[in-house]
Design a protein around this motif. Structure first.
Motif, PDB file in Angstrom:
ATOM      1  N   ASN A 156      50.990  12.342 -15.980  1.00  0.00           N
ATOM      2  CA  ASN A 156      49.623  12.442 -15.474  1.00  0.00           C
ATOM      3  C   ASN A 156      49.270  13.804 -14.890  1.00  0.00           C
ATOM      4  N   LYS A 157      50.269  14.618 -14.627  1.00  0.00           N
ATOM      5  CA  LYS A 157      50.054  16.003 -14.187  1.00  0.00           C
ATOM      6  C   LYS A 157      49.000  16.118 -13.079  1.00  0.00           C
ATOM      7  N   PRO A 158      49.262  15.552 -11.912  1.00  0.00           N
ATOM      8  CA  PRO A 158      48.302  15.623 -10.814  1.00  0.00           C
ATOM      9  C   PRO A 158      48.052  17.047 -10.348  1.00  0.00           C
ATOM     10  N   THR A 159      46.812  17.333 -10.001  1.00  0.00           N
ATOM     11  CA  THR A 159      46.430  18.662  -9.515  1.00  0.00           C
ATOM     12  C   THR A 159      46.494  18.730  -7.992  1.00  0.00           C
ATOM     13  N   TYR A 160      46.918  17.657  -7.372  1.00  0.00           N
ATOM     14  CA  TYR A 160      47.050  17.547  -5.926  1.00  0.00           C
ATOM     15  C   TYR A 160      48.525  17.331  -5.593  1.00  0.00           C
TER      16      TYR A 160
END
Length: 224
Positions: A156-160
């Motif tokens: 999901n490659k979270p940006t947070y």
């Protein structure tokens, strides 16, 4: 139907080091099972918010849950994000409001909303007084949940900051009284929980309005 519900409840108990609807404790006999065995409950219509996964009793309504035993402050804790960076309660002091989205690796509803969380986190970045993180409550439970957490984050490659926390001490007391997942809370700079929990997916307008109300209240509390 009753048998199916019982089976589902048993599977969820196997992966949660947390309470379900109210004040239940993790079951000792579940220790040797992994998060992949969690199943989403079939909840009676009208009793759960959209995009929420109940953790124990499918007949319990949110308004009937007694969370009086849950601490109103997160207390001391230490978590690790997807890059191995430490995050503690002291980091909450860097912001007037910190939004914390709680989830666990067996929660399909939690995982499904992750793309929307990236968008929401990007919006929060425009306000330097607000931080957004997620907190996986079972990432340190056993080898299977550690692997599941890593896989979910990689996909999901979270940006947070996607935090994984070991349940012990103050934070365990808090997590043990979470009713359903995902649950999103807002804390002020001192770690005090502000406003009511936002239970279920936070992508829709009503949920985001509740969230923004809590954020503004946390800002006020932090500046008193």
């Amino acid at each position: 139907m009753k048998n199916n519900i019982k089976k589902g409840l048993g599977a969820l108990a196997l992966v949660l080091v947390l309470a379900g609807c109210g004040n239940s404790a993790p079951k000792e006999e579940a220790k040797d099972k992994g998060a992949e065995q969690a199943q989403e409950m079939a909840v009676p219509e009208g009793q759960m918010p959209e995009g929420a996964q109940i953790t124990k009793d499918t007949t319990t309504k949110i308004e009937d849950v007694d969370q009086s035993q849950r601490p109103t402050n997160l207390g001391k804790f230490e978590a690790t994000d997807q890059e191995g960076k430490k995050f503690t309660n002291e980091d909450l002091g860097k912001y007037d409001a910190t939004v914390i989205n709680l989830w666990f690796t067996g929660c399909s509803a939690c995982i499904q909303e992750m793309p929307e969380l990236n968008k929401l986190a990007d919006e929060f970045k425009k306000d330097e007084k607000v931080n957004f993180v997620t907190l996986c409550t079972d990432s340190e439970y056993d080898d299977s949940t550690k692997a599941a957490y890593k896989r979910i984050i990689d996909e999901n490659k979270p940006t947070y900051q996607a935090l994984g926390v070991k349940q012990e001490g103050d934070i365990k007391k808090f997590i043990d009284n979470i009713f359903a997942y995902p649950t999103t809370i807002v804390v002020d700079k001192n770690g005090n929980v502000i406003g009511d929990d936002v239970v279920g997916a936070i992508a829709n307008k009503d949920q985001q309005e509740k969230l923004m109300k809590n954020i503004e209240a946390a800002k006020e509390a932090s500046n008193k």
